[in-house]
Design a protein around this motif. Structure first.
Motif, PDB file in Angstrom:
ATOM      1  N   HIS A 238       2.568  -3.674 -27.715  1.00  0.00           N
ATOM      2  CA  HIS A 238       1.817  -3.845 -26.667  1.00  0.00           C
ATOM      3  C   HIS A 238       0.529  -4.574 -26.794  1.00  0.00           C
ATOM      4  N   ALA A 239      -0.201  -4.580 -28.016  1.00  0.00           N
ATOM      5  CA  ALA A 239      -1.171  -5.608 -28.156  1.00  0.00           C
ATOM      6  C   ALA A 239      -1.002  -6.898 -28.272  1.00  0.00           C
ATOM      7  N   VAL A 240       0.317  -7.462 -28.578  1.00  0.00           N
ATOM      8  CA  VAL A 240       0.735  -8.778 -28.494  1.00  0.00           C
ATOM      9  C   VAL A 240       1.080  -9.362 -27.279  1.00  0.00           C
ATOM     10  N   LEU A 241       1.689  -8.208 -26.458  1.00  0.00           N
ATOM     11  CA  LEU A 241       1.752  -8.624 -24.906  1.00  0.00           C
ATOM     12  C   LEU A 241       0.475  -8.792 -24.327  1.00  0.00           C
TER      13      LEU A 241
ATOM     14  N   ALA B 269      -2.484  -9.729 -25.532  1.00  0.00           N
ATOM     15  CA  ALA B 269      -2.977 -10.948 -25.992  1.00  0.00           C
ATOM     16  C   ALA B 269      -2.463 -11.928 -25.224  1.00  0.00           C
ATOM     17  N   SER B 270      -1.017 -11.964 -25.071  1.00  0.00           N
ATOM     18  CA  SER B 270      -0.403 -12.788 -24.197  1.00  0.00           C
ATOM     19  C   SER B 270      -0.959 -13.072 -22.915  1.00  0.00           C
ATOM     20  N   VAL B 271      -1.001 -11.834 -22.036  1.00  0.00           N
ATOM     21  CA  VAL B 271      -1.497 -11.869 -20.750  1.00  0.00           C
ATOM     22  C   VAL B 271      -2.864 -12.440 -20.663  1.00  0.00           C
TER      23      VAL B 271
ATOM     24  N   ALA C 215      -4.599 -14.463 -22.456  1.00  0.00           N
ATOM     25  CA  ALA C 215      -4.584 -16.085 -22.905  1.00  0.00           C
ATOM     26  C   ALA C 215      -4.043 -16.511 -21.531  1.00  0.00           C
ATOM     27  N   ALA C 216      -2.950 -16.180 -21.097  1.00  0.00           N
ATOM     28  CA  ALA C 216      -2.410 -16.817 -19.819  1.00  0.00           C
ATOM     29  C   ALA C 216      -3.547 -16.724 -18.898  1.00  0.00           C
ATOM     30  N   ARG C 217      -4.054 -15.888 -18.366  1.00  0.00           N
ATOM     31  CA  ARG C 217      -5.090 -15.462 -17.335  1.00  0.00           C
ATOM     32  C   ARG C 217      -6.248 -16.405 -17.769  1.00  0.00           C
ATOM     33  N   ALA C 218      -6.876 -16.581 -19.039  1.00  0.00           N
ATOM     34  CA  ALA C 218      -7.791 -17.426 -19.401  1.00  0.00           C
ATOM     35  C   ALA C 218      -7.699 -18.852 -19.030  1.00  0.00           C
ATOM     36  N   ALA C 219      -6.316 -19.269 -19.155  1.00  0.00           N
ATOM     37  CA  ALA C 219      -6.019 -20.801 -19.070  1.00  0.00           C
ATOM     38  C   ALA C 219      -5.799 -21.264 -17.502  1.00  0.00           C
ATOM     39  N   GLN C 220      -5.788 -20.148 -16.579  1.00  0.00           N
ATOM     40  CA  GLN C 220      -5.641 -20.417 -15.170  1.00  0.00           C
ATOM     41  C   GLN C 220      -6.821 -21.115 -14.571  1.00  0.00           C
TER      42      GLN C 220
END
Length: 50
Positions: free
Chosen positions: A36-39, A41-43, A45-50
């Motif tokens: 869950h922690a990996v998922l 972190a991925s979400v 990071a994706a949100r921050a890149a938007q």
């Protein structure tokens, strides 16, 4: 400023590749929390890149 309260968790049943599961299980109990922690972190990071 405080972080918003986390949303309620939902039950998700999914299949994963054996080597991925083995990787997380190798560190012992808590492998689902580590996944869950990996998922998360991925979400994040994706949100921050938007």
């Amino acid at each position: 400023m405080t972080a918003p309260a986390p949303a309620p968790k939902v039950l998700v049943l999914r299949r994963a590749d054996r080597d991925v599961v083995d990787f997380f299980r190798a560190d012992g109990p808590g492998h689902l929390s580590r996944m869950h922690a990996v998922l998360r972190a991925s979400v994040d990071a994706a949100r921050a890149a938007q």
